[in-house]
Write a protein that holds these residues in place. Structure first.
Motif, short mmCIF file in Angstrom:
data_model
loop_
_atom_site.label_atom_id
_atom_site.label_comp_id
_atom_site.label_asym_id
_atom_site.label_seq_id
_atom_site.Cartn_x
_atom_site.Cartn_y
_atom_site.Cartn_z
N VAL A 71 1.04 -1.38 0.04
CA VAL A 71 0.16 0.03 0.49
C VAL A 71 0.39 1.16 -0.27
O VAL A 71 0.53 2.40 -0.89
CB VAL A 71 -1.64 0.25 1.07
CG1 VAL A 71 -1.77 1.57 1.24
CG2 VAL A 71 -1.72 -1.18 0.81
N THR A 72 1.98 1.80 0.47
CA THR A 72 2.58 1.90 1.30
C THR A 72 3.37 2.76 -1.23
O THR A 72 3.60 3.77 -1.16
CB THR A 72 3.37 2.59 2.10
OG1 THR A 72 4.20 1.51 2.08
CG2 THR A 72 3.27 2.96 2.88
N GLU A 114 1.51 4.03 -3.33
CA GLU A 114 1.13 5.30 -2.60
C GLU A 114 2.33 6.35 -3.48
O GLU A 114 2.16 7.39 -3.78
CB GLU A 114 0.75 5.80 -1.39
CG GLU A 114 -0.20 4.90 -0.63
CD GLU A 114 -0.68 5.47 0.34
OE1 GLU A 114 -1.85 4.92 0.92
OE2 GLU A 114 -0.04 6.09 1.51
N GLY A 129 0.67 5.37 -7.83
CA GLY A 129 -1.05 4.30 -8.74
C GLY A 129 -0.16 4.09 -9.95
O GLY A 129 -0.88 3.21 -10.46
N TYR A 152 -5.15 -6.75 -6.47
CA TYR A 152 -5.30 -5.61 -6.06
C TYR A 152 -6.49 -5.25 -6.78
O TYR A 152 -7.25 -6.33 -7.70
CB TYR A 152 -4.00 -4.95 -6.29
CG TYR A 152 -3.85 -4.71 -7.98
CD1 TYR A 152 -4.62 -3.58 -9.09
CD2 TYR A 152 -3.37 -5.48 -8.52
CE1 TYR A 152 -4.28 -3.51 -10.31
CE2 TYR A 152 -2.86 -5.65 -9.68
CZ TYR A 152 -3.23 -4.54 -10.80
OH TYR A 152 -2.95 -4.78 -12.16
N TYR A 182 -6.51 1.82 -4.50
CA TYR A 182 -6.00 1.09 -4.96
C TYR A 182 -6.51 -0.29 -3.06
O TYR A 182 -6.11 0.72 -2.21
CB TYR A 182 -4.62 1.14 -4.95
CG TYR A 182 -4.30 1.29 -6.35
CD1 TYR A 182 -4.34 1.74 -7.64
CD2 TYR A 182 -4.05 3.16 -6.28
CE1 TYR A 182 -4.53 1.85 -8.46
CE2 TYR A 182 -3.62 3.44 -7.68
CZ TYR A 182 -3.91 3.25 -8.35
OH TYR A 182 -3.88 4.04 -10.12
N GLU A 203 -6.24 -0.68 1.74
CA GLU A 203 -6.97 0.36 0.95
C GLU A 203 -5.64 1.68 1.42
O GLU A 203 -5.35 1.95 1.91
CB GLU A 203 -7.93 0.70 0.28
CG GLU A 203 -8.70 1.53 1.44
CD GLU A 203 -10.10 1.69 0.83
OE1 GLU A 203 -10.53 3.03 1.33
OE2 GLU A 203 -10.73 0.48 0.51
N THR A 204 -5.35 2.12 -0.02
CA THR A 204 -4.14 3.50 -0.16
C THR A 204 -5.41 4.70 -0.05
O THR A 204 -6.91 4.85 -0.02
CB THR A 204 -3.85 3.90 -1.52
OG1 THR A 204 -4.85 3.97 -2.53
CG2 THR A 204 -2.95 2.64 -2.13
N LYS A 205 -4.67 5.78 0.41
CA LYS A 205 -5.30 6.92 0.28
C LYS A 205 -5.62 7.35 -1.49
O LYS A 205 -5.21 6.36 -2.05
CB LYS A 205 -4.39 8.18 0.75
CG LYS A 205 -4.07 8.11 2.84
CD LYS A 205 -2.82 8.67 2.27
CE LYS A 205 -2.29 8.52 4.08
NZ LYS A 205 -1.00 9.09 4.04
N VAL A 237 -5.28 9.01 -4.65
CA VAL A 237 -4.30 8.69 -5.49
C VAL A 237 -4.37 9.34 -6.84
O VAL A 237 -5.37 8.99 -7.49
CB VAL A 237 -3.39 7.79 -6.11
CG1 VAL A 237 -2.26 7.62 -6.52
CG2 VAL A 237 -2.99 6.87 -4.77
#
Length: 152
Positions: free
Chosen positions: A42-43, A46, A50, A96, A117, A145-147, A149
């Motif tokens: 995830v990081t 980010e 993406g 994903y 994502y 999940e990601t922030k 993007v």
């Protein structure tokens, strides 16, 4: 003769207890491994905004997975019926899904260039007796999940 039956019962109970505690500890270690791999993926997504086709992103994730000892057999990912809307990276053992963020303006939904994502990793449950009774399921997966993007 009574003492031999009592000793057998005590040794059996001790053996079962040791097996249960060891299994619980091993499951916890595998769960932690899947959780840390999910966080790293995830990081990294980010950091690279993406861009999943970036070679550096793939190499960074692959090197972390190899260092952590995370491994999921490929047949567990392909046999999982709940992964039909997920894109799985079979050789690395994670999946994903990309969702586009929509914005509501005056009651009309418009699509933005912002994506979220979702990442799913799996807990390795490679126990022969357990695998006969239960199939690999989402119960033993870790999702995050990601922030949002923003991509151009």
């Amino acid at each position: 003769m009574k003492e031999s039956f009592g000793a057998t019962f005590n040794l059996t109970a001790l053996f079962v207890f040791v097996v249960l505690i060891t299994g619980f500890i091993l499951f916890g270690m595998n769960y932690y491994r899947a959780f840390s791999v999910k966080n790293k993926i995830v990081t990294t997504i980010e950091e690279y905004e993406g861009n999943l086709s970036n070679v550096s992103l793939k190499e960074e994730i692959d090197s972390y997975i190899k260092r952590s000892g995370y491994h999921i057999p490929e047949n567990n990912l392909t046999n999982d019926k709940n992964n039909n809307d997920w894109t799985c990276i079979l050789d690395q053992g994670w999946c994903y899904k990309i969702s586009r963020v929509t914005k509501k303006v005056d009651g009309v939904e418009t699509k933005t260039n912002t994506y979220i994502y979702k990442v799913k990793t799996f807990v390795n449950m490679n126990i022969p007796i357990f695998n006969k009774f239960f199939t690999f399921s989402n119960f033993f997966s870790v999702t995050g999940e990601t922030k949002p993007v923003k991509r151009s």
